[in-house]
Design an enzyme around this catalytic site. Structure first.
Site, mmCIF file in Angstrom:
data_model
loop_
_atom_site.group_PDB
_atom_site.id
_atom_site.type_symbol
_atom_site.label_atom_id
_atom_site.label_comp_id
_atom_site.label_asym_id
_atom_site.label_seq_id
_atom_site.Cartn_x
_atom_site.Cartn_y
_atom_site.Cartn_z
ATOM 1 N N ASP A 125 47.890 -33.553 -46.992
ATOM 2 C CA ASP A 125 47.628 -32.730 -45.817
ATOM 3 C C ASP A 125 46.196 -32.818 -45.307
ATOM 4 O O ASP A 125 45.718 -31.912 -44.625
ATOM 5 C CB ASP A 125 48.001 -31.267 -46.093
ATOM 6 C CG ASP A 125 48.227 -30.480 -44.808
ATOM 7 O OD1 ASP A 125 48.593 -31.095 -43.793
ATOM 8 O OD2 ASP A 125 48.023 -29.258 -44.821
ATOM 9 N N ASP A 163 54.965 -35.263 -44.345
ATOM 10 C CA ASP A 163 53.677 -35.573 -43.694
ATOM 11 C C ASP A 163 53.031 -36.866 -44.154
ATOM 12 O O ASP A 163 52.157 -37.388 -43.461
ATOM 13 C CB ASP A 163 52.631 -34.462 -43.894
ATOM 14 C CG ASP A 163 53.028 -33.104 -43.382
ATOM 15 O OD1 ASP A 163 54.054 -33.000 -42.702
ATOM 16 O OD2 ASP A 163 52.309 -32.143 -43.668
ATOM 17 N N ASP A 314 53.463 -20.421 -42.767
ATOM 18 C CA ASP A 314 52.894 -21.748 -42.520
ATOM 19 C C ASP A 314 51.403 -21.797 -42.842
ATOM 20 O O ASP A 314 50.827 -22.880 -42.916
ATOM 21 C CB ASP A 314 53.093 -22.145 -41.054
ATOM 22 C CG ASP A 314 54.555 -22.366 -40.705
ATOM 23 O OD1 ASP A 314 55.264 -22.994 -41.503
ATOM 24 O OD2 ASP A 314 54.990 -21.884 -39.639
#
Length: 340
Positions: A125, A163, A314
């Protein structure tokens, strides 16, 4: 303090992360740790066409039962829309095996498939909301080996590294890590596919992230998509089923007809209009989407899944708690707005 309240406190303490555009992390471990046993908890009946196991000790199920005890019957009934559906587990920590074994054992007893997300790639991330992951390549290889070994011969579906590929394409992951990441993903696919009844879907972002779908094909090929069962789309995002399916079919056509799965956990009202840079993070007014099912009406689309666990934050935006932490009021809003 009742056992149920203690369990909820443990969940709040253990809940962790959600990806910048794609994924929560560690919610699965939180849901398993401290929960009531499968035998003691009520069993849910998932939607027709869903072969997937429902965690009877998920945060949603624990919250629902707490509200029932408190007399919040209307809210508890709404939350049943989440608690009764299968959602992927995101095993946490250096050793994911205990959580995986517990889930696969319970799923086997019901003749169902356990859903997992493997989310521990190094440099995860890009240092944002869900930063972290394995310390280095060696640690990741060990983690994936433990993950796969714990699945054993059970039926499982694994979404691999939300991701990870899209962050190569958008440049968020520094170039010096690209080759190593693609190699680790190839190895992870091979290791997971060594388990006889495990399906693996390598994550491929969402339609508004890498809009030129063809840019994903090279990195996906280098990351081993040919040996996976397919790719996943819309993880932790809010793009509609129609938009995501269209994107998936275009990407599939460039990947030799590879199949795909779609995260429909929170896309019932589609994405929030406005700045794409913040629209993914706890947007208000969203709703649960299509319930998990393998009856999609499209041969290349293997399933609609709830990969993101509805009701987990989130990140610390719009008043939310830390990423991956169970957030009852947000969960209630998703359920209340649901048309499913």
């Amino acid at each position: 303090m009742s056992r149920l309240i203690r369990n909820l406190a443990a969940l709040a303490a253990l809940g962790l992360a959600a990806g910048c555009s794609s994924g929560p992390v560690d919610g699965g471990a939180s849901a398993i740790a401290g929960g009531t046993t499968a035998k003691a908890a009520r069993k849910a009946t998932p939607a027709p066409g869903s072969p997937f196991w429902v965690d009877p000790s998920s945060p949603a199920a624990l919250q629902m039962r707490l509200w029932q005890r408190q007399g919040r019957t209307e809210d508890a009934e709404l939350l049943k829309r989440i608690a009764d559906q299968p959602a992927a587990l995101w095993p946490a920590g250096d050793d994911p095996a205990p959580a995986i074994r517990k889930a696969t054992k319970a799923a086997e007893e019901e003749g169902r498939t356990a859903l997992f997300v493997a989310y521990n790639i190094p440099h995860r991330d890009c240092g944002q909301h869900s930063a972290g992951g394995a310390y280095d390549a060696a640690a990741y290889r060990q983690w994936i080996d433990r993950f796969a070994h714990a699945i054993g011969g059970s039926k499982a579906l694994v979404v691999l590294e939300p991701d990870a590929v899209a962050h190569i394409v958008d440049g968020c992951t520094p170039r010096r890590y690209h080759a190593e990441r693609e190699q680790l993903l190839r190895e992870a696919i091979d290791r997971l596919k060594a388990q006889p009844r495990t399906k693996v879907y390598l994550d491929a972002g969402n339609p508004t992230w890498i809009q030129e779908h063809w840019r994903m094909t090279g990195p996906l090929r280098r990351a081993g998509i040919a040996d996976a069962d397919g790719f996943s789309l819309n993880v932790s995002n809010f793009q509609t089923d129609t938009a995501t399916k269209t994107y998936g079919l275009r990407l599939s056509s460039r990947l030799g007809g590879k199949h795909f799965v779609v995260d429909s956990s929170r896309n019932g009202n589609g994405p929030l209009n406005g700045d794409r840079g913040t629209a993914w993070c706890n947007p208000p007014g969203r709703a649960l989407g299509t319930r998990p099912t393998t009856e999609t009406g499209e041969p290349a689309l293997d399933a609609y899944l709830w990969i993101k666990r509805p009701g987990e934050s989130d990140g610390e935006c719009r008043g939310g708690p830390a990423a991956g932490t169970w957030w009852p009021s947000y969960a209630l809003g998703l359920a209340r707005n649901s048309k499913a």
